[in-house]
Design a protein around this motif. Structure first.
Motif, mmCIF file in Angstrom:
data_model
loop_
_atom_site.group_PDB
_atom_site.id
_atom_site.type_symbol
_atom_site.label_atom_id
_atom_site.label_comp_id
_atom_site.label_asym_id
_atom_site.label_seq_id
_atom_site.Cartn_x
_atom_site.Cartn_y
_atom_site.Cartn_z
ATOM 1 N N MET A 173 -38.662 -6.762 -18.258
ATOM 2 C CA MET A 173 -39.054 -6.105 -17.044
ATOM 3 C C MET A 173 -40.483 -5.602 -17.222
ATOM 4 S SD MET A 173 -37.215 -2.826 -15.237
ATOM 5 C CE MET A 173 -36.236 -3.612 -14.008
ATOM 6 N N LYS A 174 -41.329 -5.930 -16.278
ATOM 7 C CA LYS A 174 -42.718 -5.481 -16.318
ATOM 8 C C LYS A 174 -42.812 -4.018 -15.904
ATOM 9 C CE LYS A 174 -44.655 -9.963 -15.336
ATOM 10 N NZ LYS A 174 -45.529 -10.745 -14.483
ATOM 11 N N MET A 175 -43.891 -3.368 -16.287
ATOM 12 C CA MET A 175 -44.069 -1.950 -16.005
ATOM 13 C C MET A 175 -44.055 -1.664 -14.503
ATOM 14 S SD MET A 175 -44.122 0.857 -17.319
ATOM 15 C CE MET A 175 -44.963 1.884 -18.441
ATOM 16 N N GLU A 176 -44.646 -2.549 -13.701
ATOM 17 C CA GLU A 176 -44.651 -2.355 -12.253
ATOM 18 C C GLU A 176 -43.231 -2.347 -11.704
ATOM 19 O OE1 GLU A 176 -46.397 -5.190 -13.524
ATOM 20 O OE2 GLU A 176 -48.178 -3.984 -13.862
ATOM 21 N N GLU A 177 -42.391 -3.242 -12.217
ATOM 22 C CA GLU A 177 -40.997 -3.312 -11.783
ATOM 23 C C GLU A 177 -40.223 -2.089 -12.258
ATOM 24 O OE1 GLU A 177 -39.847 -6.951 -13.570
ATOM 25 O OE2 GLU A 177 -40.746 -8.181 -12.026
ATOM 26 N N PHE A 178 -40.549 -1.607 -13.448
ATOM 27 C CA PHE A 178 -39.863 -0.456 -14.007
ATOM 28 C C PHE A 178 -40.145 0.814 -13.208
ATOM 29 C CE2 PHE A 178 -39.061 2.888 -17.169
ATOM 30 C CZ PHE A 178 -37.798 2.498 -17.596
ATOM 31 N N LEU A 179 -41.323 0.908 -12.596
ATOM 32 C CA LEU A 179 -41.704 2.098 -11.839
ATOM 33 C C LEU A 179 -41.240 2.076 -10.385
ATOM 34 C CD1 LEU A 179 -45.329 2.552 -13.216
ATOM 35 C CD2 LEU A 179 -43.288 3.851 -13.834
ATOM 36 N N LYS A 180 -40.694 0.946 -9.910
ATOM 37 C CA LYS A 180 -40.236 0.848 -8.529
ATOM 38 C C LYS A 180 -39.012 1.723 -8.290
ATOM 39 C CE LYS A 180 -41.719 -3.832 -7.442
ATOM 40 N NZ LYS A 180 -41.252 -5.178 -7.104
ATOM 41 N N GLU A 181 -38.811 2.057 -7.016
ATOM 42 C CA GLU A 181 -37.634 2.827 -6.626
ATOM 43 C C GLU A 181 -36.394 1.938 -6.653
ATOM 44 O OE1 GLU A 181 -38.358 4.373 -2.750
ATOM 45 O OE2 GLU A 181 -39.744 5.896 -3.463
ATOM 46 N N CYS A 182 -35.250 2.555 -6.841
ATOM 47 C CA CYS A 182 -33.977 1.854 -6.798
ATOM 48 C C CYS A 182 -33.733 1.379 -5.360
ATOM 49 C CB CYS A 182 -32.851 2.789 -7.242
ATOM 50 S SG CYS A 182 -31.205 2.090 -7.092
ATOM 51 N N PRO A 183 -33.335 0.125 -5.154
ATOM 52 C CA PRO A 183 -33.092 -0.366 -3.799
ATOM 53 C C PRO A 183 -31.858 0.264 -3.148
ATOM 54 C CG PRO A 183 -32.517 -2.046 -5.395
ATOM 55 C CD PRO A 183 -33.149 -0.921 -6.153
ATOM 56 N N VAL A 184 -30.980 0.849 -3.943
ATOM 57 C CA VAL A 184 -29.759 1.445 -3.403
ATOM 58 C C VAL A 184 -29.967 2.896 -2.988
ATOM 59 C CG1 VAL A 184 -27.349 2.003 -3.919
ATOM 60 C CG2 VAL A 184 -28.335 -0.105 -4.800
ATOM 61 N N CYS A 185 -30.517 3.732 -3.906
ATOM 62 C CA CYS A 185 -30.608 5.170 -3.630
ATOM 63 C C CYS A 185 -32.037 5.717 -3.559
ATOM 64 C CB CYS A 185 -29.814 5.953 -4.687
ATOM 65 S SG CYS A 185 -30.543 5.899 -6.333
ATOM 66 N N GLY A 186 -33.035 4.950 -3.986
ATOM 67 C CA GLY A 186 -34.428 5.397 -3.921
ATOM 68 C C GLY A 186 -34.893 6.202 -5.117
ATOM 69 N N CYS A 187 -34.031 6.423 -6.101
ATOM 70 C CA CYS A 187 -34.386 7.182 -7.300
ATOM 71 C C CYS A 187 -35.312 6.341 -8.194
ATOM 72 C CB CYS A 187 -33.113 7.557 -8.051
ATOM 73 S SG CYS A 187 -33.407 8.517 -9.541
ATOM 74 N N ARG A 188 -36.239 6.988 -8.892
ATOM 75 C CA ARG A 188 -37.145 6.272 -9.798
ATOM 76 C C ARG A 188 -36.745 6.410 -11.263
ATOM 77 N NH1 ARG A 188 -42.764 5.143 -7.829
ATOM 78 N NH2 ARG A 188 -42.604 5.328 -5.589
ATOM 79 N N ASP A 189 -35.745 7.219 -11.568
ATOM 80 C CA ASP A 189 -35.312 7.440 -12.944
ATOM 81 C C ASP A 189 -34.367 6.322 -13.386
ATOM 82 O OD1 ASP A 189 -36.728 9.826 -12.995
ATOM 83 O OD2 ASP A 189 -35.010 10.962 -12.238
ATOM 84 N N LYS A 190 -34.665 5.769 -14.553
ATOM 85 C CA LYS A 190 -33.847 4.682 -15.084
ATOM 86 C C LYS A 190 -33.435 4.984 -16.515
ATOM 87 C CE LYS A 190 -36.290 1.407 -12.205
ATOM 88 N NZ LYS A 190 -37.083 2.424 -11.528
ATOM 89 N N VAL A 191 -32.332 4.403 -16.939
ATOM 90 C CA VAL A 191 -31.822 4.566 -18.294
ATOM 91 C C VAL A 191 -31.808 3.192 -18.952
ATOM 92 C CG1 VAL A 191 -29.839 5.247 -19.687
ATOM 93 C CG2 VAL A 191 -30.373 6.512 -17.620
#
Length: 50
Positions: free
Chosen positions: A1-19
């Protein structure tokens, strides 16, 4: 996953935090392999190891 993709919002809830979930390699406890990247809030899976 590229950094740009990693910083995108979640398509379901809009959250930017990922695990990033990792799996320890059996022969080397200090090494890990990527298991999956999921949204911290809703659990949407962005990427899994093939």
């Amino acid at each position: 996953m590229k950094m740009e993709e990693f910083l995108k919002e979640c398509p379901v809830c809009g959250c930017r935090d990922k695990v990033v979930k990792r799996k320890f390699m059996d022969e080397h406890k200090s090494r890990t392999s990527l298991k999956e990247i999921v949204c911290e809030k809703c659990g949407h899976v962005f990427e899994t190891a093939d």
